[in-house]
Design a protein around this motif. Sequence first.
Motif, mmCIF file in Angstrom:
data_model
loop_
_atom_site.group_PDB
_atom_site.id
_atom_site.type_symbol
_atom_site.label_atom_id
_atom_site.label_comp_id
_atom_site.label_asym_id
_atom_site.label_seq_id
_atom_site.Cartn_x
_atom_site.Cartn_y
_atom_site.Cartn_z
ATOM 1 N N ARG A 85 0.840 -1.197 0.000
ATOM 2 C CA ARG A 85 0.000 0.000 0.000
ATOM 3 C C ARG A 85 0.876 1.248 0.000
ATOM 4 N NH1 ARG A 85 -5.519 0.948 2.447
ATOM 5 N NH2 ARG A 85 -5.772 3.203 2.369
ATOM 6 N N ARG A 86 0.507 2.213 -0.841
ATOM 7 C CA ARG A 86 1.192 3.498 -0.869
ATOM 8 C C ARG A 86 0.384 4.490 -0.053
ATOM 9 N NH1 ARG A 86 3.630 4.338 -6.921
ATOM 10 N NH2 ARG A 86 4.303 2.199 -7.224
ATOM 11 N N MET A 87 1.085 5.201 0.801
ATOM 12 C CA MET A 87 0.430 6.166 1.681
ATOM 13 C C MET A 87 0.939 7.569 1.390
ATOM 14 S SD MET A 87 0.879 3.924 5.127
ATOM 15 C CE MET A 87 2.257 3.023 4.429
ATOM 16 N N THR A 88 0.088 8.546 1.640
ATOM 17 C CA THR A 88 0.531 9.923 1.549
ATOM 18 C C THR A 88 1.411 10.216 2.762
ATOM 19 O OG1 THR A 88 -1.340 10.810 2.803
ATOM 20 C CG2 THR A 88 -1.609 10.639 0.382
ATOM 21 N N VAL A 89 2.191 11.258 2.648
ATOM 22 C CA VAL A 89 3.002 11.675 3.801
ATOM 23 C C VAL A 89 2.085 11.954 4.976
ATOM 24 C CG1 VAL A 89 4.564 13.443 4.693
ATOM 25 C CG2 VAL A 89 4.831 12.622 2.332
ATOM 26 N N ARG A 90 1.032 12.708 4.743
ATOM 27 C CA ARG A 90 0.082 13.051 5.806
ATOM 28 C C ARG A 90 -0.511 11.795 6.445
ATOM 29 N NH1 ARG A 90 -2.633 16.151 3.050
ATOM 30 N NH2 ARG A 90 -1.537 18.048 3.621
ATOM 31 N N GLY A 91 -0.955 10.874 5.619
ATOM 32 C CA GLY A 91 -1.549 9.647 6.133
ATOM 33 C C GLY A 91 -0.581 8.850 6.991
ATOM 34 N N TYR A 92 0.658 8.808 6.564
ATOM 35 C CA TYR A 92 1.672 8.083 7.338
ATOM 36 C C TYR A 92 1.946 8.786 8.666
ATOM 37 C CZ TYR A 92 6.213 6.400 8.849
ATOM 38 O OH TYR A 92 7.251 5.901 9.606
ATOM 39 N N LEU A 93 2.154 10.096 8.613
ATOM 40 C CA LEU A 93 2.493 10.834 9.829
ATOM 41 C C LEU A 93 1.349 10.879 10.828
ATOM 42 C CD1 LEU A 93 4.511 13.829 8.341
ATOM 43 C CD2 LEU A 93 5.407 11.811 9.526
ATOM 44 N N ASP B 18 -1.286 5.506 13.040
ATOM 45 C CA ASP B 18 -0.957 4.940 14.349
ATOM 46 C C ASP B 18 0.199 3.944 14.300
ATOM 47 O OD1 ASP B 18 -2.103 2.812 13.048
ATOM 48 O OD2 ASP B 18 -3.572 2.374 14.602
ATOM 49 N N SER B 19 1.148 4.151 13.416
ATOM 50 C CA SER B 19 2.318 3.278 13.264
ATOM 51 C C SER B 19 1.945 1.884 12.778
ATOM 52 C CB SER B 19 3.137 3.193 14.559
ATOM 53 O OG SER B 19 3.698 4.440 14.862
ATOM 54 N N SER B 20 0.890 1.834 11.953
ATOM 55 C CA SER B 20 0.543 0.582 11.302
ATOM 56 C C SER B 20 -0.063 0.897 9.942
ATOM 57 C CB SER B 20 -0.417 -0.250 12.148
ATOM 58 O OG SER B 20 -1.657 0.394 12.279
ATOM 59 N N CYS B 21 -0.043 -0.084 9.075
ATOM 60 C CA CYS B 21 -0.573 0.104 7.737
ATOM 61 C C CYS B 21 -2.100 0.145 7.770
ATOM 62 C CB CYS B 21 -0.112 -1.028 6.826
ATOM 63 S SG CYS B 21 -0.779 -0.924 5.145
ATOM 64 N N PRO B 22 -2.702 1.156 7.155
ATOM 65 C CA PRO B 22 -4.164 1.213 7.121
ATOM 66 C C PRO B 22 -4.765 0.148 6.214
ATOM 67 C CG PRO B 22 -3.249 3.037 5.869
ATOM 68 C CD PRO B 22 -2.099 2.331 6.523
ATOM 69 N N GLY B 23 -3.944 -0.465 5.378
ATOM 70 C CA GLY B 23 -4.437 -1.502 4.474
ATOM 71 C C GLY B 23 -4.428 -2.889 5.081
ATOM 72 N N CYS B 24 -3.251 -3.296 5.598
ATOM 73 C CA CYS B 24 -3.119 -4.669 6.094
ATOM 74 C C CYS B 24 -2.953 -4.766 7.605
ATOM 75 C CB CYS B 24 -1.952 -5.359 5.400
ATOM 76 S SG CYS B 24 -0.316 -4.726 5.865
ATOM 77 N N SER C 286 2.361 -3.706 11.618
ATOM 78 C CA SER C 286 2.949 -2.689 12.475
ATOM 79 C C SER C 286 4.220 -2.126 11.858
ATOM 80 C CB SER C 286 3.296 -3.286 13.842
ATOM 81 O OG SER C 286 2.133 -3.697 14.505
ATOM 82 N N PHE C 287 4.378 -0.801 11.974
ATOM 83 C CA PHE C 287 5.594 -0.121 11.561
ATOM 84 C C PHE C 287 6.410 0.207 12.808
ATOM 85 C CE2 PHE C 287 2.760 1.913 8.114
ATOM 86 C CZ PHE C 287 2.905 0.820 7.281
ATOM 87 N N ASN C 288 7.682 0.392 12.620
ATOM 88 C CA ASN C 288 8.554 0.772 13.731
ATOM 89 C C ASN C 288 8.191 2.189 14.163
ATOM 90 O OD1 ASN C 288 10.637 1.565 15.412
ATOM 91 N ND2 ASN C 288 12.215 0.556 14.213
#
Length: 108
Positions: free
Chosen positions: A74-82, A85-91, A94-96
């Motif tokens: 999944r590709r996220m916008t900068v805003r969406g990533y920042l 909640d430190s996890s992918c909205p698609g799957c 968890s992100f670090n």
Amino acid sequence: MQIHGVEVEGPVIDGETRCVHYHGEKDRIAIRFCCCGRWFPCHACHEESGCGHHAVWPSDRFGEEAVLCGSCGRRMTVRGYLEGDSSCPGCGASFNPGCKLHRRLYFE
């Protein structure tokens, strides 16, 4: 290395975008750098690539896709990533959460 149809550059060590610099279980994003438009797992990989024109994403471009989930692609916008909640909205992978400590290296 091709990961989910995206060429992720640098010393990538697996299919979830981990690299020789950051390879923990939750290190699974790649960032499209504003200066060159190329995808890298981290700032060190980008620096080693020799781009030579490092630039961070300006806040007026935070609506552009610049973060890739290494788990599902999944590709996220900068805003969406920042703002996430430190996890992918698609799957839900968890992100670090420590990656956001390096925010200044990627985003205004």
